[in-house]
Design an enzyme around this catalytic site. Sequence first.
Site, PDB file in Angstrom:
ATOM      1  N   ARG A  37     -18.461  70.779  10.658  1.00 10.22           N
ATOM      2  CA  ARG A  37     -19.860  71.210  10.793  1.00 10.22           C
ATOM      3  C   ARG A  37     -20.854  70.045  10.821  1.00 10.22           C
ATOM      4  NH1 ARG A  37     -22.268  75.397   6.633  1.00 10.22           N
ATOM      5  NH2 ARG A  37     -21.340  73.974   5.146  1.00 10.22           N
ATOM      6  N   ARG A  90     -25.246  85.964  -5.147  1.00  8.90           N
ATOM      7  CA  ARG A  90     -23.911  85.392  -5.313  1.00  8.90           C
ATOM      8  C   ARG A  90     -23.283  85.787  -6.638  1.00  8.90           C
ATOM      9  NH1 ARG A  90     -24.846  80.662  -1.624  1.00  8.90           N
ATOM     10  NH2 ARG A  90     -22.859  79.608  -1.488  1.00  8.90           N
ATOM     11  N   LYS A 147     -22.512  82.641   7.927  1.00 11.20           N
ATOM     12  CA  LYS A 147     -23.741  83.337   7.511  1.00 11.20           C
ATOM     13  C   LYS A 147     -24.977  82.685   8.157  1.00 11.20           C
ATOM     14  CE  LYS A 147     -22.926  82.448   3.109  1.00 11.20           C
ATOM     15  NZ  LYS A 147     -21.666  81.687   3.190  1.00 11.20           N
ATOM     16  N   ARG A 154     -16.257  75.374  -4.244  1.00 13.37           N
ATOM     17  CA  ARG A 154     -17.143  76.425  -3.721  1.00 13.37           C
ATOM     18  C   ARG A 154     -16.355  77.708  -3.472  1.00 13.37           C
ATOM     19  NH1 ARG A 154     -19.295  72.874   1.020  1.00 13.37           N
ATOM     20  NH2 ARG A 154     -20.243  74.738   1.920  1.00 13.37           N
ATOM     21  N   ARG A 161     -23.442  67.718   5.670  1.00 17.20           N
ATOM     22  CA  ARG A 161     -23.828  68.009   4.294  1.00 17.20           C
ATOM     23  C   ARG A 161     -22.977  67.259   3.278  1.00 17.20           C
ATOM     24  NH1 ARG A 161     -24.540  74.438   3.935  1.00 17.20           N
ATOM     25  NH2 ARG A 161     -23.372  74.100   2.023  1.00 17.20           N
TER      26      ARG A 161
HETATM   27  P1  AP5 Z   1     -22.166  78.297   8.955  1.00 18.58           P
HETATM   28  O1  AP5 Z   1     -22.901  79.331   9.730  1.00 18.58           O
HETATM   29  O2  AP5 Z   1     -22.874  77.036   8.612  1.00 18.58           O
HETATM   30  O3  AP5 Z   1     -21.485  78.964   7.654  1.00 18.58           O
HETATM   31  P2  AP5 Z   1     -22.127  79.492   6.296  1.00 18.58           P
HETATM   32  O4  AP5 Z   1     -21.452  80.780   5.954  1.00 18.58           O
HETATM   33  O5  AP5 Z   1     -23.626  79.520   6.414  1.00 18.58           O
HETATM   34  O6  AP5 Z   1     -21.607  78.354   5.326  1.00 18.58           O
HETATM   35  P3  AP5 Z   1     -22.310  77.524   4.172  1.00 18.58           P
HETATM   36  O7  AP5 Z   1     -21.404  76.363   3.879  1.00 18.58           O
HETATM   37  O8  AP5 Z   1     -23.736  77.183   4.524  1.00 18.58           O
HETATM   38  O9  AP5 Z   1     -22.264  78.516   3.017  1.00 18.58           O
HETATM   39  P4  AP5 Z   1     -22.329  78.186   1.550  1.00 18.58           P
HETATM   40  O10 AP5 Z   1     -22.450  79.569   1.043  1.00 18.58           O
HETATM   41  O11 AP5 Z   1     -21.263  77.360   0.986  1.00 18.58           O
HETATM   42  O12 AP5 Z   1     -23.610  77.212   1.439  1.00 18.58           O
HETATM   43  P5  AP5 Z   1     -25.093  77.456   0.921  1.00 18.58           P
HETATM   44  O13 AP5 Z   1     -25.946  76.552   1.715  1.00 18.58           O
HETATM   45  O14 AP5 Z   1     -25.417  78.892   0.862  1.00 18.58           O
HETATM   46  O15 AP5 Z   1     -20.822  77.945   9.782  1.00 18.58           O
HETATM   47  C1  AP5 Z   1     -19.930  76.940   9.339  1.00 18.58           C
HETATM   48  C2  AP5 Z   1     -19.347  76.199  10.573  1.00 18.58           C
HETATM   49  O16 AP5 Z   1     -18.532  77.118  11.311  1.00 18.58           O
HETATM   50  C3  AP5 Z   1     -20.408  75.687  11.556  1.00 18.58           C
HETATM   51  O17 AP5 Z   1     -19.998  74.441  12.059  1.00 18.58           O
HETATM   52  C4  AP5 Z   1     -20.447  76.758  12.676  1.00 18.58           C
HETATM   53  O18 AP5 Z   1     -20.791  76.200  13.936  1.00 18.58           O
HETATM   54  C5  AP5 Z   1     -18.999  77.261  12.654  1.00 18.58           C
HETATM   55  N1  AP5 Z   1     -18.909  78.681  12.974  1.00 18.58           N
HETATM   56  C6  AP5 Z   1     -19.715  79.680  12.519  1.00 18.58           C
HETATM   57  N2  AP5 Z   1     -19.313  80.873  13.002  1.00 18.58           N
HETATM   58  C7  AP5 Z   1     -18.216  80.633  13.756  1.00 18.58           C
HETATM   59  C8  AP5 Z   1     -17.336  81.474  14.525  1.00 18.58           C
HETATM   60  N3  AP5 Z   1     -17.517  82.801  14.593  1.00 18.58           N
HETATM   61  N4  AP5 Z   1     -16.292  80.885  15.171  1.00 18.58           N
HETATM   62  C9  AP5 Z   1     -16.095  79.534  15.118  1.00 18.58           C
HETATM   63  N5  AP5 Z   1     -16.899  78.685  14.427  1.00 18.58           N
HETATM   64  C10 AP5 Z   1     -17.953  79.230  13.737  1.00 18.58           C
HETATM   65  O19 AP5 Z   1     -24.979  76.943  -0.592  1.00 18.58           O
HETATM   66  C11 AP5 Z   1     -24.775  75.584  -0.913  1.00 18.58           C
HETATM   67  C12 AP5 Z   1     -24.808  75.405  -2.436  1.00 18.58           C
HETATM   68  O20 AP5 Z   1     -26.111  75.783  -2.949  1.00 18.58           O
HETATM   69  C13 AP5 Z   1     -23.819  76.275  -3.226  1.00 18.58           C
HETATM   70  O21 AP5 Z   1     -22.546  75.672  -3.308  1.00 18.58           O
HETATM   71  C14 AP5 Z   1     -24.537  76.348  -4.603  1.00 18.58           C
HETATM   72  O22 AP5 Z   1     -24.384  75.149  -5.324  1.00 18.58           O
HETATM   73  C15 AP5 Z   1     -25.995  76.465  -4.212  1.00 18.58           C
HETATM   74  N6  AP5 Z   1     -26.442  77.875  -4.023  1.00 18.58           N
HETATM   75  C16 AP5 Z   1     -26.886  78.430  -2.854  1.00 18.58           C
HETATM   76  N7  AP5 Z   1     -27.217  79.720  -3.053  1.00 18.58           N
HETATM   77  C17 AP5 Z   1     -26.969  79.984  -4.370  1.00 18.58           C
HETATM   78  C18 AP5 Z   1     -27.091  81.169  -5.160  1.00 18.58           C
HETATM   79  N8  AP5 Z   1     -27.526  82.332  -4.638  1.00 18.58           N
HETATM   80  N9  AP5 Z   1     -26.724  81.086  -6.468  1.00 18.58           N
HETATM   81  C19 AP5 Z   1     -26.300  79.913  -7.020  1.00 18.58           C
HETATM   82  N10 AP5 Z   1     -26.145  78.774  -6.314  1.00 18.58           N
HETATM   83  C20 AP5 Z   1     -26.486  78.797  -4.998  1.00 18.58           C
END
Ligand code: AP5
Length: 215
Positions: free
Chosen positions: A127, A88, A13, A172, A161
Amino acid sequence: MNIILLGPPGAGKGTQARHLVETRNMVQLSTGDMLREAKDSGTEMGNMVADVMARGDLVTDEIVIGLIREKLEDTTDHGGFIFDGFPRTLAQATALGELLEATGKPLDHVIQLGVDDEALVTRISGRSTCGNCGEVYHDVTKPQPADGKCEKCGASDFKRRADDNEESLRNRLMEYYKKTSPLLGYYYAHNMLTRVDGLADIKEVQNSIAKVLDA
Ligand code: AP5
């Protein structure tokens, strides 16, 4: 144009959102980034959510809806919003619908990045991000440049992270399947959902998303 990128942790994402920001002047609203920023700057709210995030649990709906509300009110003059990691839960999806309606902004597309769990573990464990501009790297698929400088901003401070460990990732994923995956049905029923193959390489995923947005 306003869109949601929907998918489990590691689906890509953030990677895709950054590309849309660069190419379409869109604004990325990542609740994960906002919460990490609050945590790093030691605000009261940041301290409250730190443990929850480290465990991989979801932060309360009230907090994240509040964050999004502020951003929607603040930001103007751009090519639209990319909701990354929000909504979410069904309560968040309903709140977003109401906020958009109140501000006269339509939701145009919900794009599901389809991946499998095996790939997520590999992606998350490899990552890293640039500590200055947030550019996302991966040890295998997008390694940090050999000169040790970020390809986007030239900084040499890379981070991993705190919640990118196996235990937190398992939690997660559990949270995703229990609370977020029902949104796929919700947006399908609203005739807004398009699935793209998130397992394809990064450029192919970019092209698939572009096709949806330009159709
Ligand atoms: P990346 O693009 O970083 O993936 P992502 O989907 O953004 O993953 P996240 O881990 O950031 O998502 P998340 O939802 O767990 O975390 P968030 O920060 O939202 O890609 C991942 C890796 O893969 C990278 O190394 C990239 O280079 C590689 N890659 C990407 N695309 C690729 C491809 N096509 N092929 C090969 N490699 C690829 O949330 C963190 C925490 O915050 C949550 O756990 C929760 O505690 C809290 N939180 C956040 N939002 C909310 C909400 N709305 N409600 C409640 N709690 C929340």
